[in-house]
Design a protein around this motif. Structure first.
Motif, mmCIF file in Angstrom:
data_model
loop_
_atom_site.group_PDB
_atom_site.id
_atom_site.type_symbol
_atom_site.label_atom_id
_atom_site.label_comp_id
_atom_site.label_asym_id
_atom_site.label_seq_id
_atom_site.Cartn_x
_atom_site.Cartn_y
_atom_site.Cartn_z
ATOM 1 N N ASP A 272 0.887 -1.025 0.009
ATOM 2 C CA ASP A 272 0.094 -0.049 0.089
ATOM 3 C C ASP A 272 0.824 1.318 0.114
ATOM 4 O O ASP A 272 2.114 1.225 -0.524
ATOM 5 C CB ASP A 272 -1.063 0.020 1.094
ATOM 6 C CG ASP A 272 -0.128 -0.113 2.389
ATOM 7 O OD1 ASP A 272 0.967 0.152 2.327
ATOM 8 O OD2 ASP A 272 -0.789 -0.189 3.520
ATOM 9 N N ASP A 273 0.330 2.240 0.287
ATOM 10 C CA ASP A 273 1.191 3.561 0.359
ATOM 11 C C ASP A 273 1.633 3.971 1.785
ATOM 12 O O ASP A 273 2.400 4.999 1.899
ATOM 13 C CB ASP A 273 0.190 4.686 -0.022
ATOM 14 C CG ASP A 273 -0.168 4.642 -1.585
ATOM 15 O OD1 ASP A 273 0.313 3.845 -2.277
ATOM 16 O OD2 ASP A 273 -1.316 5.201 -1.920
ATOM 17 N N GLN A 274 1.668 3.208 2.747
ATOM 18 C CA GLN A 274 2.058 3.463 3.945
ATOM 19 C C GLN A 274 3.629 3.459 3.993
ATOM 20 O O GLN A 274 4.388 2.651 3.490
ATOM 21 C CB GLN A 274 1.830 2.475 5.054
ATOM 22 C CG GLN A 274 2.271 2.867 6.438
ATOM 23 C CD GLN A 274 1.645 1.623 7.541
ATOM 24 O OE1 GLN A 274 0.770 0.629 7.140
ATOM 25 N NE2 GLN A 274 2.077 1.852 8.627
ATOM 26 N N HIS A 275 4.279 4.583 4.840
ATOM 27 C CA HIS A 275 5.680 4.811 4.737
ATOM 28 C C HIS A 275 6.206 3.967 6.013
ATOM 29 O O HIS A 275 5.630 4.321 7.255
ATOM 30 C CB HIS A 275 5.972 6.174 4.782
ATOM 31 C CG HIS A 275 5.880 6.917 3.266
ATOM 32 N ND1 HIS A 275 6.802 6.987 2.271
ATOM 33 C CD2 HIS A 275 4.689 7.295 2.698
ATOM 34 C CE1 HIS A 275 6.221 7.313 1.239
ATOM 35 N NE2 HIS A 275 4.937 7.733 1.444
ATOM 36 N N GLN B 139 8.027 2.256 1.094
ATOM 37 C CA GLN B 139 6.560 2.640 1.079
ATOM 38 C C GLN B 139 5.730 1.515 0.546
ATOM 39 O O GLN B 139 6.051 0.642 -0.393
ATOM 40 C CB GLN B 139 6.223 3.788 -0.278
ATOM 41 C CG GLN B 139 4.702 4.021 -0.484
ATOM 42 C CD GLN B 139 4.595 5.273 -1.429
ATOM 43 O OE1 GLN B 139 5.484 5.837 -1.725
ATOM 44 N NE2 GLN B 139 3.508 5.234 -1.993
ATOM 45 N N GLY B 140 5.057 0.842 1.510
ATOM 46 C CA GLY B 140 4.136 -0.370 1.516
ATOM 47 C C GLY B 140 5.445 -1.521 1.531
ATOM 48 O O GLY B 140 6.047 -1.697 2.464
#
Length: 267
Positions: free
Chosen positions: A157-160, A181-182
């Motif tokens: 996903d886009d989570q850092h 990121q992800g």
């Protein structure tokens, strides 16, 4: 026996899914036999189901309960007579499929593939979190690397995630901030800092990636694809910093290293 595997896949649930072109229905009592190349150990699974004449057949075998050990397992079919090694026309390679498989946290990784002689086989390896390298290059005096976090259980996903790249040689270490990121990572590190940390400007440097949320640093390697022996087959461009040659390379077990100085050769 007139059976050719047209599609072979190990699913996300570690199920061996096969599609086969067949001349006759699989007879009752037909067995899939998996034979370990190193030890000769065998596992047998009943497949046959009586039925009408057919041109295609599909089977699904759960690999987890078979207690398969790491290594390569060749696939055979056996009915009443001698066993027959299973021919395959499926190369068994899809990087997208392998990437999706590597997103889960696993202790064992299973892969179906076609041998050089055109037969079906299963490759099994122990799996632990790793930073799988996809690209390496030098730019403006920096060493840069990108890749995929495998077997970590992270979501694509886009989570850092906070991360850093470390290069180690003997008692020396150079560290730089990395971007995660992800499950995708990118890191860049100054080669001038590497040379400054080694007075003789020579040695093998081992990279690792520390990522927030993981218990231990990740080794940088390249094991998810089907290219084996990367030390012989994969060659990245080298560079020179202040006259000192620097070259990325892989070890015999496909781990990434930086060779600094003339005449270096990774183990």
């Amino acid at each position: 026996m007139g059976v050719v595997v047209t599609d072979a896949e190990v699913t996300l649930a570690d199920v061996l899914a096969l599609k086969m072109a067949i001349e006759e229905p699989l007879a009752a009592g037909t067995q899939l036999v998996l034979r370990h190349r190193g030890s000769g150990a065998e596992r047998r699974v009943m497949l046959g189901t009586p039925g009408r004449r057919a041109r295609e057949a599909s089977v699904a075998v759960s690999l987890g309960p078979l207690a398969l050990v790491p290594g390569r397992w060749d696939a055979y079919l056996q009915q009443d007579g001698p066993r027959t090694r299973m021919q395959s026309v499926d190369p068994g390679f899809s990087l997208d499929r392998l990437d999706a498989y590597a997103l889960d946290r696993r202790t064992m990784a299973y892969r179906a593939y076609r041998t050089r002689n055109g037969f079906l086989a299963i490759k099994i390896a122990e799996a632990e979190p790793v930073a799988d390298v996809r690209a390496v290059w030098f730019r403006e005096g920096r060493f840069e690397v990108t890749g995929l976090l495998a077997y970590t259980g992270f979501t694509d996903d886009d989570q850092h995630h906070t991360a850093r790249l470390s290069l180690r040689h003997s008692d020396a270490e150079v560290v730089a901030i990395a971007t995660v990121q992800g499950v995708r990572f990118h890191a860049a590190l100054s080669l001038c800092d590497v040379l400054a940390a080694t007075p003789d400007s020579q040695g093998i440097w081992e990279p690792s990636l520390e990522v927030e949320g993981l218990d231990a640093p990740l080794a940088l390697g390249a094991n998810l694809d089907d290219v084996e022996g990367k030390r012989r087959r994969v060659h990245y461009p080298a560079t020179r910093i202040d006259g000192v040659p620097i070259k990325p390379s892989f070890t015999a077990d496909d781990q990434l290293r930086l060779e600094v100085g003339p005449g270096m050769s990774a183990a």
